[in-house]
Scaffold this active site. Structure first.
Site, PDB file in Angstrom:
ATOM      1  N   ARG A 115      11.197   8.667 -16.613  1.00 26.44           N
ATOM      2  CA  ARG A 115      11.230   7.231 -16.258  1.00 26.44           C
ATOM      3  C   ARG A 115      11.511   6.977 -14.783  1.00 26.44           C
ATOM      4  O   ARG A 115      11.883   5.873 -14.389  1.00 26.44           O
ATOM      5  CB  ARG A 115      12.223   6.466 -17.128  1.00 26.44           C
ATOM      6  N   LYS A 137       1.517   2.028  -3.844  1.00 28.03           N
ATOM      7  CA  LYS A 137       0.528   2.203  -4.906  1.00 28.03           C
ATOM      8  C   LYS A 137       0.455   3.672  -5.280  1.00 28.03           C
ATOM      9  O   LYS A 137       0.262   4.531  -4.423  1.00 28.03           O
ATOM     10  CB  LYS A 137      -0.862   1.742  -4.450  1.00 28.03           C
ATOM     11  N   GLU A 179     -10.587   3.530   7.435  1.00 25.70           N
ATOM     12  CA  GLU A 179      -9.495   2.611   7.131  1.00 25.70           C
ATOM     13  C   GLU A 179      -8.977   1.932   8.407  1.00 25.70           C
ATOM     14  O   GLU A 179      -8.570   0.769   8.374  1.00 25.70           O
ATOM     15  CB  GLU A 179      -8.357   3.345   6.417  1.00 25.70           C
ATOM     16  N   LYS A 214      -0.691  -2.546   7.847  1.00 22.62           N
ATOM     17  CA  LYS A 214      -0.600  -2.435   6.397  1.00 22.62           C
ATOM     18  C   LYS A 214       0.784  -2.840   5.917  1.00 22.62           C
ATOM     19  O   LYS A 214       0.930  -3.544   4.902  1.00 22.62           O
ATOM     20  CB  LYS A 214      -0.932  -1.024   5.920  1.00 22.62           C
ATOM     21  N   GLU A 224       0.023  -7.190  -4.770  1.00 18.05           N
ATOM     22  CA  GLU A 224      -1.393  -7.537  -4.636  1.00 18.05           C
ATOM     23  C   GLU A 224      -1.787  -8.736  -5.513  1.00 18.05           C
ATOM     24  O   GLU A 224      -2.802  -8.729  -6.203  1.00 18.05           O
ATOM     25  CB  GLU A 224      -2.293  -6.333  -4.954  1.00 18.05           C
ATOM     26  N   ARG A 228      -2.593  -9.343  -0.161  1.00 21.50           N
ATOM     27  CA  ARG A 228      -2.779  -7.890  -0.061  1.00 21.50           C
ATOM     28  C   ARG A 228      -4.192  -7.470  -0.452  1.00 21.50           C
ATOM     29  O   ARG A 228      -4.642  -6.374  -0.093  1.00 21.50           O
ATOM     30  CB  ARG A 228      -1.740  -7.167  -0.934  1.00 21.50           C
ATOM     31  N   ASN A 232      -8.528  -4.394   0.594  1.00 19.32           N
ATOM     32  CA  ASN A 232      -9.694  -3.864  -0.115  1.00 19.32           C
ATOM     33  C   ASN A 232     -11.001  -4.192   0.594  1.00 19.32           C
ATOM     34  O   ASN A 232     -12.080  -4.001   0.022  1.00 19.32           O
ATOM     35  CB  ASN A 232      -9.738  -4.430  -1.538  1.00 19.32           C
ATOM     36  N   HIS A 235     -13.995  -2.018   0.156  1.00 20.32           N
ATOM     37  CA  HIS A 235     -13.725  -1.130  -0.970  1.00 20.32           C
ATOM     38  C   HIS A 235     -14.399  -1.561  -2.266  1.00 20.32           C
ATOM     39  O   HIS A 235     -14.546  -0.741  -3.175  1.00 20.32           O
ATOM     40  CB  HIS A 235     -12.215  -1.012  -1.209  1.00 20.32           C
ATOM     41  N   HIS A 239     -16.006   1.616  -3.379  1.00 18.34           N
ATOM     42  CA  HIS A 239     -15.559   2.372  -4.555  1.00 18.34           C
ATOM     43  C   HIS A 239     -16.703   2.567  -5.552  1.00 18.34           C
ATOM     44  O   HIS A 239     -16.797   3.616  -6.204  1.00 18.34           O
ATOM     45  CB  HIS A 239     -14.392   1.663  -5.237  1.00 18.34           C
ATOM     46  N   HIS A 256     -13.979   9.530   0.839  1.00 18.15           N
ATOM     47  CA  HIS A 256     -13.600   8.136   0.621  1.00 18.15           C
ATOM     48  C   HIS A 256     -14.076   7.274   1.800  1.00 18.15           C
ATOM     49  O   HIS A 256     -14.660   6.206   1.611  1.00 18.15           O
ATOM     50  CB  HIS A 256     -12.087   8.031   0.467  1.00 18.15           C
TER      51      HIS A 256
END
Length: 356
Positions: A115, A137, A179, A214, A224, A228, A232, A235, A239, A256
């Site tokens: 946990r 993230k 990026e 960032k 997000e 935020r 993306n 992306h 993606h 990427h």
């Protein structure tokens, strides 16, 4: 470089970072330390890292296979099992030493093991230094669908040592540069212009400015829900392209950044159609990005599958594909609805042909 304070953790730079790490480890008195690496970082980065670490507690190295194809729940199960076998407990520390795959997966492993145990990110690629390791993230892919399983979980600290960039290929540097271009187009056009003109390019300054941008965005919107989403940019299509090339045996896998480069060109085109982004800047962006990344081969027969994969983007609501778009550099809008026809037009614009 000056340290940057995130919401609950510091981001340290250069060799000063190791001094901060050792003070932190001593104060926390962890029961054991686990260092997660892949084959590449074990060979090229671990020897530098371990020489700076001062600890009397047991240190174990856990090694996984390199590459996005191993960023999945099966790899997590393997790491959890090894940690259990080696006696990890809730007072253990996990150090994720590597690129975006390692920091994404390592953070997720730590956040869910018993946990939640503490973890520290030590990014070793440009991509992970300016983006993947920052912002809390964590997660893994579900098949070819990017980052579908994960949690928000902050590290205890991030160490950014640019010396590790000497261990990566020029292709990986270009991947991370995508990026930085993203931050330039959305927040600080000087970054974009520096890269475009290759004028007095200081990679250290680019890293620090990118991290600062960032961090500012994440502080404002950590989960997000709103602003935020701008991170993306490029992306949504990127993606889709990345997943499509990963899943298609007739296509060569993209980094990427290469996929995001496609996405930024396409989404700049969409911005020109939907928000009247200036046409001359659209052409400027296409030329600048293509000069760095070349032209990824796209066929009209690829478009439908790419759009289908985009439907799994996490910004989407009720099946509608949501975009971040630009009115101009440094002037963006989130939650923009775009038709499938314009998305396909943008892919054709990138590929430089007219739809049949």
């Amino acid at each position: 470089m000056t340290s940057i304070q995130a919401a609950t953790y510091p981001i340290h730079f250069d060799e000063n970072a190791y001094q901060e790490l050792n003070k932190f480890i001593k104060n926390k008195n962890y029961s054991s330390i686990f260092i997660l690496v892949d084959d590449n970082t074990l060979e090229h980065c671990y020897p530098r890292f371990i020489q700076f670490v001062e600890s009397t507690k047991p240190i174990e190295v856990i090694q996984i296979n390199p590459g996005e194809v191993y960023k999945n729940i099966e790899t997590c199960v393997g790491v959890w099992n090894v940690m259990t076998e080696l006696g990890a407990d809730r007072q253990s520390l996990l150090v994720a030493l590597g690129g975006g795959v390692i920091t994404d997966l390592g953070g997720f492993v730590a956040a869910t093991f018993k946990r939640g145990i503490d973890f520290i990110n030590v990014p070793t690629t440009l991509l992970s230094m300016v983006d993947a390791s920052i912002g809390g993230k964590t997660g893994v892919d579900l098949g070819v669908l990017k980052n579908q399983v994960g949690v928000f979980a902050n590290p205890q600290m991030i160490l950014i040592d640019p010396e590790y960039l000497h261990t990566v290929t020029p292709r990986e540097i270009r991947s991370g540069t995508a990026e930085v271009i993203k931050y330039g187009m959305t927040h600080d056009v000087k970054l974009f212009n520096q890269i475009k003109d290759n004028n007095q390019l200081n990679i250290i300054d680019l890293i620090h400015r990118s991290v600062a941008i960032k961090n500012e965005v994440v502080l404002e919107d950590p989960k997000e829900k709103n602003i935020r989403k701008v991170l993306n940019w490029g992306h949504t299509i990127g993606h889709g392209v990345e997943s499509y090339f990963m899943d298609n045996p007739q296509k060569e896998n993209l980094t990427h950044g290469e996929a995001i480069a496609v996405g930024m060109v396409c989404e700049t085109y969409i911005s020109s159609k939907v928000l009247n982004f200036p046409t001359h800047k659209l052409e400027e962006a296409r030329q600048a990005i293509t000069a760095i990344y070349g032209k990824i081969p796209l066929l009209e027969t690829d478009f439908e599958a790419i759009v289908d994969l985009m439907k799994h983007d996490k910004k989407n609501v009720e099946g509608e594909i949501n975009f971040v778009l630009l009115n101009d550099y440094e002037n963006f809008e989130i939650n923009c609805k775009v038709s499938k026809e314009i998305i396909k037009e943008s892919l054709a614009f990138y590929a430089d042909f007219v739809l049949s």
